[in-house]
Design an enzyme around this catalytic site. Structure first.
Site, PDB file in Angstrom:
ATOM      1  N   SER A   1      81.999  33.400  22.454  1.00  0.00           N
ATOM      2  CA  SER A   1      82.764  33.651  21.225  1.00  0.00           C
ATOM      3  C   SER A   1      83.421  35.027  21.227  1.00  0.00           C
ATOM      4  CB  SER A   1      81.862  33.497  19.992  1.00  0.00           C
ATOM      5  OG  SER A   1      81.410  32.163  19.890  1.00  0.00           O
TER       6      SER A   1
ATOM      7  N   GLY B   1      80.881  28.606  20.257  1.00  0.00           N
ATOM      8  CA  GLY B   1      81.353  27.734  19.189  1.00  0.00           C
ATOM      9  C   GLY B   1      80.518  27.807  17.927  1.00  0.00           C
TER      10      GLY B   1
ATOM     11  N   GLY C   1      87.165  30.449  24.949  1.00  0.00           N
ATOM     12  CA  GLY C   1      87.297  29.054  24.553  1.00  0.00           C
ATOM     13  C   GLY C   1      88.358  28.865  23.495  1.00  0.00           C
ATOM     14  N   GLY C   2      87.951  28.721  22.225  1.00  0.00           N
ATOM     15  CA  GLY C   2      88.871  28.406  21.138  1.00  0.00           C
ATOM     16  C   GLY C   2      90.000  29.400  20.985  1.00  0.00           C
TER      17      GLY C   2
ATOM     18  N   HIS D   1      79.696  24.859  33.672  1.00  0.00           N
ATOM     19  CA  HIS D   1      79.773  25.172  32.242  1.00  0.00           C
ATOM     20  C   HIS D   1      78.610  24.501  31.511  1.00  0.00           C
ATOM     21  CE1 HIS D   1      81.324  25.452  28.136  1.00  0.00           C
ATOM     22  NE2 HIS D   1      82.146  26.411  28.583  1.00  0.00           N
TER      23      HIS D   1
ATOM     24  N   GLU E   1      77.543  32.933  29.848  1.00  0.00           N
ATOM     25  CA  GLU E   1      77.841  32.343  28.545  1.00  0.00           C
ATOM     26  C   GLU E   1      76.524  32.060  27.817  1.00  0.00           C
ATOM     27  OE1 GLU E   1      79.741  28.551  28.862  1.00  0.00           O
ATOM     28  OE2 GLU E   1      78.327  27.811  30.341  1.00  0.00           O
TER      29      GLU E   1
ATOM     30  N   ASN F   1      89.638  28.740  28.636  1.00  0.00           N
ATOM     31  CA  ASN F   1      89.110  27.394  28.885  1.00  0.00           C
ATOM     32  C   ASN F   1      89.531  26.512  27.718  1.00  0.00           C
ATOM     33  OD1 ASN F   1      87.671  25.104  29.486  1.00  0.00           O
ATOM     34  ND2 ASN F   1      85.662  25.983  29.008  1.00  0.00           N
ATOM     35  N   TRP F   2      90.542  25.659  27.953  1.00  0.00           N
ATOM     36  CA  TRP F   2      91.085  24.832  26.877  1.00  0.00           C
ATOM     37  C   TRP F   2      90.136  23.709  26.461  1.00  0.00           C
ATOM     38  CZ3 TRP F   2      97.008  23.907  28.075  1.00  0.00           C
ATOM     39  CH2 TRP F   2      97.662  25.142  28.062  1.00  0.00           C
ATOM     40  N   LYS F   3      89.190  23.376  27.321  1.00  0.00           N
ATOM     41  CA  LYS F   3      88.271  22.255  27.082  1.00  0.00           C
ATOM     42  C   LYS F   3      89.079  20.966  26.825  1.00  0.00           C
ATOM     43  CE  LYS F   3      84.702  25.421  25.547  1.00  0.00           C
ATOM     44  NZ  LYS F   3      83.565  25.668  24.653  1.00  0.00           N
TER      45      LYS F   3
ATOM     46  N   GLU G   1      78.366  22.961  28.818  1.00  0.00           N
ATOM     47  CA  GLU G   1      78.623  21.621  28.275  1.00  0.00           C
ATOM     48  C   GLU G   1      78.514  20.560  29.356  1.00  0.00           C
ATOM     49  OE1 GLU G   1      81.649  23.601  25.004  1.00  0.00           O
ATOM     50  OE2 GLU G   1      82.451  22.506  26.728  1.00  0.00           O
TER      51      GLU G   1
END
Length: 697
Positions: A658, A618, A679-680, A540, A612, A453-455, A542
Site C-alpha cells: 500500500s 489492499g 498495486g492500486g 505474488h 510485500e 502491478n495492474w492485477k 495472491e
C-alpha cells in the site's frame, strides 16, 4: 552440427515435396489416372466415382506442395514436420509393396516429369523417411525465412496458388507437358527403334506328351513328331529398348490401319481425341463440327480417335451430328496424348503442332474460313516456350514470396537494431540512475525501481490509453528511477508498441511453470518474452494463496523466466498472523531459500526482490517506514549470508505494501528500500507519477 543436419534434411524434403506436388498439380488428370491404377492394383477399382478420385488428385498435389513450402519457410514447424513424417510413414511401406509385387510399373510420385522404377522409388522414400525423422525430432532447429506474424501470407498464397494451378490445368491443359506427345514432338520419330538397339528377349516353353508322359521343351531341344503338343507359354527374359511412343495406332471401322497414312502426310491432320465417348463433354460439338467442315473444305484429314465401341460412336454421331470418321486407338494411349475428353490435336508432317482442350477449342472468324492453316495462328507452333512458362511461374509465385522474405528479414534486422539500441539505453540508464540514499552517510549503487502491478484490471483499450499517457508523461519529465508496468497477458503485445522501454519497461504478472505443451490457459515465459516484455512478477502473495503456488512451482517459473531472458520481480512476505507471531523473518527466509537461493550468483544478481507484507496489501494498512526498513535490512543480510555482501549491496529490494504518493518519500528515504511494487495506485497515471517523483525529493 545438429542445426546444420536438421536444416539440410529440411531443405531436401521441402524441395522434394514442392516438386512432387507441383508436377501433380499441373497434371491433375494424370494423377487421377495413377490413383485409379493403384485402386485397380488393390482390387478396389470402381469403388470411388471419378469425381472422388479427381478430388483426391487435387488434394494430394496441394498437400504435398504446401507441406514443402511450409517446411521450406519453417511455418508451424512442429505440426508441419510431423505431417511430413506421417506422409513418409504411409508412403514408404506402400512403395515397398509396389517394389515387391510390381502391380504397376511406375509409382507416379513425380508424375511424367521424372520416372523412377519401383525399387528406386522405395529407396528414395527410405532416405526421405530418415530425413523426416531427423526434422520431426528437432523441429525447433529449423531457422525461419519469415517471422510468425507474416506466415499467414505464405500459407494462404501457397494454397490459393496450387489450387489455381490445378484448376487451370483441368480447364485448359497442363502448362508443362512431360509426355512424349507434347507440342513439337515428332510422333513417327518417337516410334523408331535406334539402329543397334537391344531387342527384348523372350523364351517359349512347349509342353508335349508321349506315352502318357508330359515334358517341357524349348526351341533348342524340341523333339521329333512322335510327341503330341499340349500347351505353350512365352515369358520375356530381358527388357530391350522401348521407344517413347510404342502404342500409337489408328484403325478404321473397316479394319484398315491408317497410322502411317496420317503420320506420313506432309500437310496438316486433325485428330479429335476422346478416350471414351460415353464420358466426353459434348458442350462444344458445334465448334468441333465447324472445324471438321473447315478441314473438309481445305482437304485436311480429320479423324476422331477413341477406344469406345461402334455403338458408342454411333450414339455420339446421333447426339452431335458428327460426320467425321472414327478410328480405334488404345484408351490409355489417348489419355496420354491429351488431358481432355475430348481434346483436339493438330499434326503437321507427323509433328504435334497444336493441342487444345474442349474448353479452349480454336474458333475461326468468318473471314478466316477461306484461309489455309499456314496463314492462321492456329496452324503455327505456339510461342509460349518452356523457359517462358518457367518465367511466368517465377513472376507469379517465387518472386512475391522472395520479396516477402527480403522485406521480412529487413524488418527483423531493424527490430534487432532497435532492441539493441533500447538495451544500450537501458544499460546507460542503469549506470546513471543512481541515488544517494543514506541517512546514516552510507552510499550504495543499485537500481531504483517503481513497478506497477495492474492485477486483473483495465480492459485493453483503457490499458493502452493509460500506458500511452504514462509513457508520454515520463518521456517529457524523465524519472530518477527505473519504471516498470506489469499488465495482464492480453495487454502485453499491444502495449509494447506504444512504450519507449528505455523510459517505461514492460512486464507480465505471471508465467507458467512449464516450457510448452498441452496446458490450456497457461502462458509460457517464451510467449511472454515474444510480446516484448522484459520483466515478470513471480511469487505474488495472491498467486501463492489463491492458486496454491508452492516454492517448487515458483522455482521452475524462475528458471524458465531466466532461460528466456526475463527479469524476475520475486515477491515474498508474511501474513498478519505470522507478523503478530513474530515469524516474519523466518517466513521470508524460507520463501527465498525455497525458490531463488538455488540460483548461481550470476543468475541471482538478475533477481529483483519485492517485500510485500500481506497484511498491508489492499487493506489500507501500511507498515511504518521503520518496520519496512527493518525487514528489508534483514532480507539483505540473509542474501549476504548466501551470496556475499557485494551481491547483497547490489540487490534491488522493493516495498510492496500500500505504497502511495503521500508515504513514498519517507519509505524511499530508507537505505534498504530501493523502490516500490505498486498495486492500486498504478492504475492512474497521476497517482503512479506521484510515487515515481518521490525519488526526486
Amino acid at each position: 552440427m545438429k542445426r546444420l543436419l536438421v536444416n539440410s534434411c529440411r531443405l531436401v524434403l521441402a524441395l522434394t515435396f514442392i516438386l512432387s506436388g507441383f508436377v501433380k498439380a499441373v497434371d491433375p488428370l494424370g494423377t487421377q489416372y495413377k490413383i485409379e491404377d493403384y485402386l485397380e492394383a488393390m482390387h478396389l477399382g470402381g469403388l470411388l466415382p471419378d469425381v472422388a478420385t479427381l478430388l483426391l488428385s487435387v488434394g494430394q498435389a496441394a498437400l504435398e506442395f504446401c507441406l514443402g513450402i511450409f517446411l521450406l519457410f519453417a511455418i508451424r514447424r512442429r505440426l508441419t514436420s510431423r505431417l511430413v513424417l506421417i506422409v513418409m510413414l504411409v508412403m514408404t511401406p506402400l512403395t515397398l509393396w509396389l517394389a515387391i509385387a510390381n502391380p504397376i510399373s511406375d509409382c507416379g510420385c513425380f508424375g511424367d516429369a521424372i520416372v523412377l522404377t519401383n525399387w528406386q522409388t522405395f529407396w528414395k522414400n527410405v532416405v526421405l523417411l530418415l530425413m523426416a525423422v531427423i526434422v520431426a525430432w528437432n523441429p525447433k532447429e529449423m531457422f525461419r525465412f519469415v517471422s510468425k506474424s507474416n506466415q499467414w501470407i505464405v500459407i494462404n498464397y501457397s494454397i490459393l496458388f496450387i489450387l489455381a494451378v490445378s484448376g487451370w490445368s483441368l480447364y485448359d491443359l497442363p502448362q508443362f507437358d512431360f509426355r512424349p506427345y507434347h507440342i513439337g514432338a515428332d510422333i513417327k520419330k518417337g516410334m523408331e527403334m535406334p539402329e543397334g538397339a537391344e531387342q527384348p528377349q523372350f523364351e517359349t516353353t512347349f509342353i508335349l506328351e508321349k506315352d502318357g508322359v508330359q515334358r517341357e521343351f524349348t526351341l533348342d531341344d524340341y523333339p521329333d513328331s512322335t510327341w503330341t503338343f499340349i500347351d505353350s507359354r512365352t515369358v520375356q527374359t530381358s527388357e530391350g529398348y522401348v521407344p517413347p511412343i510404342h502404342d500409337f495406332s489408328m484403325t478404321t471401322a473397316e479394319g484398315d490401319d491408317v497410322t502411317y497414312d496420317v503420320l506420313d502426310n506432309e500437310g496438316y491432320s486433325f485428330l479429335l481425341i476422346s478416350p471414351y465417348l460415353e464420358k466426353a463433354d459434348d458442350s462444344r460439338f458445334d465448334l468441333i463440327n465447324e472445324l471438321y467442315e473447315y478441314s473438309q473444305e481445305h482437304g485436311y484429314p480429320f479423324y476422331c480417335l477413341t477406344a469406345s465401341s461402334e455403338r458408342e460412336q454411333q450414339l455420339w454421331s446421333e447426339k452431335t451430328g458428327a460426320e467425321y470418321p472414327f478410328c480405334t486407338t488404345d484408351g490409355i494411349t489417348l489419355k496420354t496424348i491429351i488431358r481432355s475428353n475430348p481434346g483436339l490435336v493438330l499434326l503437321r508432317n507427323g509433328v504435334v503442332t497444336g493441342k487444345w482442350s474442349h474448353n479452349r477449342l480454336p474458333q475461326l472468324e468468318p473471314e478466316q474460313t477461306s484461309l489455309p492453316l499456314e496463314q492462321l495462328p492456329m496452324g503455327q507452333m505456339p510461342g509460349d516456350s518452356v523457359p517462358g512458362k518457367i518465367l511466368k511461374l517465377l513472376l507469379w509465385f517465387v518472386l512475391p514470396l522472395a520479396l516477402l522474405t527480403i522485406a521480412d528479414r529487413l524488418w527483423a534486422w531493424t527490430k534487432w537494431l532497435r532492441r539493441r539500441k533500447t538495451t544500450s539505453q537501458e544499460e546507460q540508464q542503469q549506470t546513471t540512475d543512481t541515488t544517494i540514499i543514506n541517512n546514516k552517510e552510507e552510499k550504495t549503487m543499485r537500481k531504483k525501481i517503481v513497478a506497477g502491478n495492474w492485477k486483473m484490471n483495465m480492459n485493453l483499450q483503457d490499458g493502452i490509453a493509460l500506458a500511452k499517457e504514462l509513457n508520454d508523461t515520463l518521456k517529457a519529465d524523465q524519472p530518477n528511477c527505473g519504471v516498470v508496468i506489469c499488465t495482464p497477458f492480453i495487454h502485453l503485445a499491444s502495449i509494447a508498441q506504444f512504450l519507449d522501454q528505455s523510459v517505461v519497461a514492460l512486464g507480465a504478472e505471471n508465467c507458467a511453470d512449464k516450457e510448452k505443451g498441452a496446458f490450456t490457459g497457461e502462458v509460457s515465459a517464451e510467449m511472454v518474452k515474444s510480446t516484448g516484455a522484459q520483466y515478470v512478477i513471480l511469487g505474488h502473495s495472491e498467486r501463492r494463496e489463491y492458486y496454491k503456488e508452492t516454492p517448487e512451482i515458483l522455482r521452475e517459473k524462475v528458471l524458465l523466466a531466466q532461460k528466456n531472458d526475463l527479469k524476475v520481480i520475486f515477491c515474498i512476505g508474511e501474513s498478519l498472523a505470522e507478523r503478530e507471531a513474530g515469524k516474519q523473518n523466518e517466513v521470508v527466509k524460507a520463501e527465498l531459500e525455497g525458490s531463488v537461493f538455488n540460483l548461481s550468483e550470476e543468475d541471482f544478481r538478475k533477481i529483483v526482490i519485492a517485500y510485500e507484507p500481506i497484511w498491508a496489501i489492499g487493506t489500507g494498512k501500511t507498515a511504518s517506514a521503520e518496520q519496512a526498513e527493518e525487514i528489508h535490512a534483514y532480507i539483505r543480510s540473509i542474501i549476504a549470508e548466501k551470496y556475499g555482501q557485494a551481491v547483497a549491496d547490489d540487490t534491488t529490494i522493493l516495498y510492496g505494501g500500500s505504497c502511495k504518493a503521500s508515504n513514498a518519500p519517507e519509505l524511499f528515504a530508507k537505505p534498504d528500500i530501493d523502490g516500490g511494487l505498486i498495486g492500486g495506485a498504478s492504475l492512474k497515471a497521476a497517482d503512479f507519477k506521484g510515487i515515481i517523483d518521490a525519488w526526486k525529493k
